[in-house]
Design an enzyme around this catalytic site. Structure first.
Site, mmCIF file in Angstrom:
data_model
loop_
_atom_site.group_PDB
_atom_site.id
_atom_site.type_symbol
_atom_site.label_atom_id
_atom_site.label_comp_id
_atom_site.label_asym_id
_atom_site.label_seq_id
_atom_site.Cartn_x
_atom_site.Cartn_y
_atom_site.Cartn_z
ATOM 1 N N ASN A 112 0.860 -1.182 0.000
ATOM 2 C CA ASN A 112 0.000 0.000 0.000
ATOM 3 C C ASN A 112 0.892 1.226 0.000
ATOM 4 O O ASN A 112 2.043 1.166 0.443
ATOM 5 C CB ASN A 112 -0.883 0.002 1.259
ATOM 6 C CG ASN A 112 -1.836 1.182 1.291
ATOM 7 O OD1 ASN A 112 -2.439 1.526 0.270
ATOM 8 N ND2 ASN A 112 -1.987 1.817 2.439
ATOM 9 N N HIS A 114 0.827 5.194 1.440
ATOM 10 C CA HIS A 114 0.080 6.035 2.376
ATOM 11 C C HIS A 114 0.715 7.426 2.405
ATOM 12 O O HIS A 114 1.944 7.551 2.484
ATOM 13 C CB HIS A 114 0.108 5.410 3.774
ATOM 14 C CG HIS A 114 -0.669 6.213 4.758
ATOM 15 N ND1 HIS A 114 -2.056 6.190 4.816
ATOM 16 C CD2 HIS A 114 -0.267 7.113 5.686
ATOM 17 C CE1 HIS A 114 -2.457 7.025 5.751
ATOM 18 N NE2 HIS A 114 -1.401 7.600 6.290
ATOM 19 N N SER A 141 4.776 6.862 2.377
ATOM 20 C CA SER A 141 5.348 5.570 2.798
ATOM 21 C C SER A 141 4.765 4.444 1.959
ATOM 22 O O SER A 141 3.551 4.379 1.761
ATOM 23 C CB SER A 141 4.985 5.278 4.262
ATOM 24 O OG SER A 141 5.376 6.316 5.121
ATOM 25 N N ASP A 150 -2.775 0.602 8.086
ATOM 26 C CA ASP A 150 -1.594 1.463 7.909
ATOM 27 C C ASP A 150 -0.451 1.124 8.873
ATOM 28 O O ASP A 150 0.374 1.975 9.197
ATOM 29 C CB ASP A 150 -1.961 2.955 8.083
ATOM 30 C CG ASP A 150 -2.973 3.423 7.044
ATOM 31 O OD1 ASP A 150 -3.002 2.845 5.940
ATOM 32 O OD2 ASP A 150 -3.740 4.362 7.338
HETATM 33 C C1 GAR Z 1 -2.513 8.876 -2.801
HETATM 34 O O1 GAR Z 1 -1.976 10.075 -2.362
HETATM 35 C C2 GAR Z 1 -2.370 7.797 -1.751
HETATM 36 O O2 GAR Z 1 -1.239 7.971 -0.949
HETATM 37 C C3 GAR Z 1 -3.627 7.971 -0.959
HETATM 38 O O3 GAR Z 1 -4.609 8.287 -1.896
HETATM 39 C C4 GAR Z 1 -4.026 8.970 -2.984
HETATM 40 C C5 GAR Z 1 -4.500 8.337 -4.259
HETATM 41 O O4 GAR Z 1 -4.121 9.070 -5.370
HETATM 42 N N1 GAR Z 1 -3.928 6.790 -0.261
HETATM 43 C C6 GAR Z 1 -4.532 6.765 0.919
HETATM 44 O O5 GAR Z 1 -4.886 7.767 1.509
HETATM 45 C C7 GAR Z 1 -4.758 5.372 1.485
HETATM 46 N N2 GAR Z 1 -5.284 5.456 2.791
HETATM 47 P P1 GAR Z 1 -4.195 8.441 -6.826
HETATM 48 O O6 GAR Z 1 -5.589 7.817 -6.964
HETATM 49 O O7 GAR Z 1 -4.032 9.614 -7.728
HETATM 50 O O8 GAR Z 1 -3.103 7.432 -6.946
#
Ligand code: GAR
Length: 219
Positions: A112, A114, A141, A150
């Protein structure tokens, strides 16, 4: 001698899919020995679906809300992953909490990303919370997924400064730029056999990975 076969990825998204695109493009450029076997979206309105199709990737839409419950949704998710032949599950902006059973099934085979320097700021709205806490540093991360949200072992982090005048949006953009670098890099380490999951936790270059790797300080 033949090169090792590309590691097959199932990328799971809920939204915009910019990390999915960064990973797919890095694979297409030959930057890592991996290929996208399937992109799975858990929402019909995920913006990343169209982007994945534009890139010529196989897409499965498994709308979580249309299933009777989490167990039924996860069964469908698992079927799609297995049918794709994926060897690594890559959660990329997937905004659902998976059951400990699902995480256990994919232990060591699911990553994942985060948007914080875990273990600080798990959960949602990390950019706003970092600003409210007047942190001077923030980041992203990549971690192995375990049954606890997480909290799985972090393998690679990128750090960014929090600048005067930052908003949640400006900070998010700075963090995402780094996400698009570290996620392909971490997957590449797994594809190359440098990052491995063992019963005792992750190993990097055959040594226990006690601290996360830091982007800019690893090759
Ligand atoms: C990313 O910034 C990722 O780190 C976050 O969602 C965004 C997705 O962007 N993930 C979380 O918050 C997971 N809990 P994307 O759809 O443009 O890749």
């Amino acid at each position: 001698m033949n090169a090792a076969p590309a590691l097959a990825l199932a990328i799971v998204i809920s939204g915009r899919g910019s990390n999915m695109v960064a990973i797919a493009q890095a694979c297409a450029r030959g930057q890592l020995a991996a290929r996208v076997a399937l992109v799975i979206a858990d929402r019909r309105d995920a913006g990343g679906i169209a982007l994945a199709r534009q890139l010529g990737l196989e897409v499965a839409v498994i709308p979580a809300r249309e299933y009777a419950g989490r167990a039924a949704f996860e069964a469908a998710l698992r079927d799609a992953i297995e049918a794709s032949g994926a060897q690594l599950v890559v959660l990329a902006g997937f905004m659902r909490i998976l059951s400990p059973q699902f995480a256990q099934h994919y232990a060591g085979r699911m990553l994942n990303i985060h948007p914080s320097l875990l273990p600080r700021f798990p959960g949602l709205h990390t950019h706003a919370r970092v600003l409210a806490a007047r942190e001077r540093e923030h980041g992203a991360s990549v971690h192995f997924v375990t049954g606890e949200l997480d909290a799985g072992p972090v393998v690679l982090q990128a750090r960014v400064p929090v600048l005067p005048g930052d908003t949640a949006a400006s900070l998010s953009a700075r963090v995402q730029q780094q996400e698009h670098i570290i996620y392909p890099r971490a997957i590449g380490y797994i594809a190359a056999g440098r990052l491995r999951w063992t019963a005792a936790g992750p190993e990097f270059d055959s040594r226990p990975l006690r601290e996360p790797l830091v982007e800019g300080q690893c090759t």
